[in-house]
Design an enzyme around this catalytic site. Structure first.
Site, mmCIF file in Angstrom:
data_model
loop_
_atom_site.group_PDB
_atom_site.id
_atom_site.type_symbol
_atom_site.label_atom_id
_atom_site.label_comp_id
_atom_site.label_asym_id
_atom_site.label_seq_id
_atom_site.Cartn_x
_atom_site.Cartn_y
_atom_site.Cartn_z
ATOM 1 N N HIS A 52 0.861 -1.187 0.000
ATOM 2 C CA HIS A 52 0.000 0.000 0.000
ATOM 3 C C HIS A 52 0.898 1.239 0.000
ATOM 4 O O HIS A 52 1.963 1.244 0.627
ATOM 5 C CB HIS A 52 -0.903 -0.017 1.235
ATOM 6 C CG HIS A 52 -1.960 1.044 1.177
ATOM 7 N ND1 HIS A 52 -1.694 2.369 1.452
ATOM 8 C CD2 HIS A 52 -3.272 0.982 0.832
ATOM 9 C CE1 HIS A 52 -2.806 3.078 1.291
ATOM 10 N NE2 HIS A 52 -3.784 2.257 0.923
ATOM 11 N N GLU A 56 -4.086 1.952 -7.176
ATOM 12 C CA GLU A 56 -4.508 3.034 -6.291
ATOM 13 C C GLU A 56 -3.637 4.264 -6.542
ATOM 14 O O GLU A 56 -2.539 4.382 -5.965
ATOM 15 C CB GLU A 56 -4.338 2.621 -4.831
ATOM 16 C CG GLU A 56 -5.241 1.498 -4.400
ATOM 17 C CD GLU A 56 -5.504 1.571 -2.904
ATOM 18 O OE1 GLU A 56 -6.665 1.693 -2.537
ATOM 19 O OE2 GLU A 56 -4.551 1.544 -2.118
HETATM 20 P P1 PGA Z 1 -9.667 5.866 0.441
HETATM 21 O O1 PGA Z 1 -8.433 4.889 0.641
HETATM 22 O O2 PGA Z 1 -10.836 5.035 0.000
HETATM 23 O O3 PGA Z 1 -9.860 6.503 1.777
HETATM 24 O O4 PGA Z 1 -9.278 6.847 -0.619
HETATM 25 C C1 PGA Z 1 -8.199 3.805 -0.217
HETATM 26 C C2 PGA Z 1 -6.989 3.037 0.231
HETATM 27 O O5 PGA Z 1 -6.039 3.640 0.710
HETATM 28 O O6 PGA Z 1 -6.953 1.793 0.121
#
Ligand code: PGA
Length: 253
Positions: A98, A168
């Site tokens: 992440h 992401e």
């Molecule tokens: P968010 O985070 O939905 O708060 O943007 C997503 C993530 O970090 O997995």
């Protein structure tokens, strides 16, 4: 095992939550149980809530961790958790790479690949995150960054059955800003092309994360090549999270 015919919706609670949050979830998830034939739901709480969250397994929900150490054995690593421990707590999925781990804990692609191998060795599913920063995007480097992360952070043990790839974009996480539908479409198409493994009949599951809410979940999940969602902030409210499941899955064929 990743189920190819189903969407996957993953909640990432990050450093949030107490027993009360889990209790609220157990109640709310019962209301959306009817959608579980079309999607797998995975909740990734902090380590401290894994045991408590096991109650939710009865409802057909999976539990996962947000990180792990890459060392398989037990040992003198203060504060760390290995994949054997996660398996014992009935985790089926582990998020690795992440951007918050990459940025705040200096995790590099090589370390993430090692964590992936550790997850696979315990027979769990690795959810490997990739994503470009705003400055990568401004410099026109978004695609190169993603390609490098994919190449270097996917372990050799990865296959479509034991690995999910999460795209992401860092600038979309927790900001309320999402890429346009066409940007997500193009990036997922690109990722798909890069990781397609011709040795497998089925393709890797690709999921999107970054400011997903109940009101944009359906439009994002309907994009070709988006097989699921990774949700941070909006997964902390049981009502909102159930709405995300309902809104996005109800009309999916
Ligand atoms: P968010 O985070 O939905 O708060 O943007 C997503 C993530 O970090 O997995």
């Amino acid at each position: 095992m990743v189920k190819m015919d189903k969407k996957i919706i993953i909640a990432n609670w990050k450093m949030h939550g107490t027993h009360e949050l889990v209790n609220g979830f157990i109640l709310n998830m019962k209301k959306v149980k009817k959608y579980f034939d079309k999607c797998d739901v995975v909740i990734c709480p902090p380590f401290t809530l894994l045991y408590k969250l096991q109650e939710i397994l009865h409802d057909g929900i999976f539990i996962g961790a947000q990180d792990c150490h890459f060392i398989l054995d037990f040992g003198a690593y203060t504060g760390d958790i290995n994949t054997k421990m996660l398996k014992t707590e009935k985790c089926s999925h582990v998020i690795i790479g992440h951007s918050e781990r990459r940025n705040y804990h200096n995790e590099n692609n090589e370390m993430i690949a090692k964590k992936g191998t550790a997850v696979h060795q315990e027979g769990m599913i690795a959810v490997i995150c990739v994503g470009e920063s705003q400055s990568d995007r401004d410099k026109g480097e978004a695609y190169n960054t993603i390609e490098k992360q994919l190449k270097e952070s996917l372990p050799v043990t990865a296959n479509p059955v034991n690995t999910v790839i999460a795209y992401e974009p860092v600038w979309a996480i927790g900001t309320g800003v999402t890429p346009s539908i066409s940007d997500i479409t193009d990036m997922h198409k690109f990722i798909r092309a890069k990781i397609n493994n011709i040795a497998f009949e089925k393709k890797y599951k690709l999921i999107y994360g970054g400011s997903v809410k109940a009101d944009n979940a359906y439009s994002i999940l309907s994009i070709n090549d988006v097989d699921g969602l990774l949700i941070g902030g909006a997964s902390l409210k049981a009502e909102e999270f159930s709405k995300i499941i309902e809104n996005s899955i109800k009309n999916i064929e």
